[in-house]
Scaffold this active site. Structure first.
Site, PDB file in Angstrom:
ATOM      1  CE  LYS A   1      36.477  43.300  37.124  1.00  0.00           C
ATOM      2  NZ  LYS A   1      35.911  42.012  37.513  1.00  0.00           N
TER       3      LYS A   1
ATOM      4  CG  ASP B   1      42.194  42.446  40.644  1.00  0.00           C
ATOM      5  OD1 ASP B   1      42.593  43.575  40.346  1.00  0.00           O
ATOM      6  OD2 ASP B   1      41.110  41.997  40.218  1.00  0.00           O
TER       7      ASP B   1
END
Ligand code: PLP
Length: 397
Positions: free
Chosen positions: A77, A118
């Protein structure tokens, strides 16, 4: 080998046009890679060939890009967050990316970046903000794993665990950013908010472009298949967009895989007009990174035109993939894969062992000549659940 039947819902994409987008061109990918290469700790993550597993499943080659090694952050990410934050800093300073350097930031008033996550995106944003001497405030949905929260706090960010689902946590982060004058760095887009999410998607192209270069170094011209997991579809859109530009979308079979409890891309593929469809509720899948109910419109646009199939699968598929990657056949390397990283390999295995395997393989054009490129997008980012699944056999087939 026994057969078993896991729930695999397949929708063949009626909207495929093969139309790629210049946002994800190979030229843009080179610029993005150039930025990532400036970061001290940069090195390409491994591309692991699981030759013995491929043979076992009757597939030509299975190659797994292992993002658990990305900057020691255990997930891909950060590629998006770091590139977007650098572009925001350039914009603020009125300089181009070519003029950007880490030194140029010294002594500047820091910006506060806000996001909802998340876990993995927030960790990436916190890491990038820390590297660039900026600040970060990170909102998380209810039930966020303690290890994921701790990893964000360790990077100097403020972290707030909400009692909301992912999509509502995004809305809260956005409101608080507006109220406090922070800059929202979100990995999904909405009307009027597209520039930063586009940079984030472009950031992900480094993963895809490294993988393609690594394939070429192995003497493989291109993959015949790729399976990309989707939460909001930014990762899948960025990677599919890159592959479509590099090879042509009609030269490979692009498959998008999602948990059936948060399958907004699959549901959008089932919509009669191909409109983006939101999925609501708790989105309580073990694949926390994919627990998103609202498609990223830019991601959906690419996936709609360049994917061949959408698959919506039960949680057991990811658990199966975690166990397979962590316990390979002799001669194949171990890959530590978390829930959202393992869906692709779990899917391949669940297809090959399905009572209806021959039909499903044929419908996806999978055979002994296929070269399947998969992305292990995270390692054991929730180590407690990793052991529950891999050691204790939770979510057994
Ligand atoms: C490990 C992992 N894989 C895949 C994804 C999916 O990315 P996207 O939400 O862009 O579809 C995420 C998102 O957070 C993730 O954390």
């Amino acid at each position: 080998m026994s057969t078993f039947s896991l729930s695999l819902q397949q929708k063949d994409n009626p909207f495929f046009t093969g139309q790629s987008s210049s946002l994800f061109s190979t030229g843009v990918a080179r610029t993005v890679l150039g930025f990532h290469q400036q970061i001290d700790a940069y090195k390409p993550t491994p591309l692991v060939a699981l030759d013995h597993l491929a043979k076992e499943l009757g597939i030509g080659k299975i190659l797994v890009k292992d993002e658990s090694y990305r900057f020691d952050l255990n997930a891909f990410k950060v590629l998006g967050g770091s590139y977007a934050i650098a572009r925001c800093v350039c914009q603020k300073q009125g300089i181009t990316l070519d003029e950007f350097s880490f030194d140029s930031l010294k002594g500047q008033e820091p910006v506060t970046f806000a996001t909802a996550t998340d876990g993995n995106h927030g960790r990436g944003v916190a890491w990038a903000a820390q590297q660039l001497g900026q600040k970060a405030v990170v909102y998380m949905p209810k039930g966020a794993a303690k290890e994921r929260v701790d990893n964000i706090i360790k990077l100097g960010a403020e972290c707030i665990v909400t009692d909301l689902n992912y999509d509502d946590a995004v809305r809260l982060a956005c409101k608080n950013a507006d109220d406090n004058g922070w800059l929202m760095v979100q990995d999904t887009a909405w009307e009027g908010y597209t520039e930063i999410p586009a940079w984030i998607m472009q950031g992900y192209m480094t993963m895809a472009s490294e993988a393609c270069d690594q394939l070429e170094a192995l003497g493989i011209t291109q993959p015949t298949h790729t399976i990309l997991q989707a939460g909001v579809g930014a990762l899948a859109g960025g990677a599919m967009g890159y592959l479509a530009n590099r090879y042509g979308a009609d030269t490979f079979t692009g498959i998008v895989a999602e948990p059936d409890k948060a399958d907004c891309i699959y549901q959008s593929g089932c919509h009669p007009d191909g409109a983006a469809v939101n999925v609501t509720g708790d989105l309580d899948t073990i694949m926390a990174g994919l627990a998103c109910g609202e498609p990223n419109p830019m991601g959906w646009e690419i996936l709609k035109s360049c994917s061949r199939h959408f698959l919506s699968v039960e949680d057991k598929v990811a658990a199966l993939g975690m166990r397979i990657l962590g316990n390979p056949l002799p001669g194949d390397d171990v890959v530590i894969s978390g829930e959202s990283g393992a869906i692709g390999i779990g899917l391949l295995y669940a297809i090959a062992r399905h009572p209806d395997a021959a039909r499903i393989m044929e419908s996806l054009k999978l055979d002994e000549h296929s070269v399947v490129l998969l992305f292990n997008t995270e390692g054991d980012t929730d180590p407690v659940n990793y052991r529950d699944v891999v050691w204790e056999g939770k979510y057994a087939v």
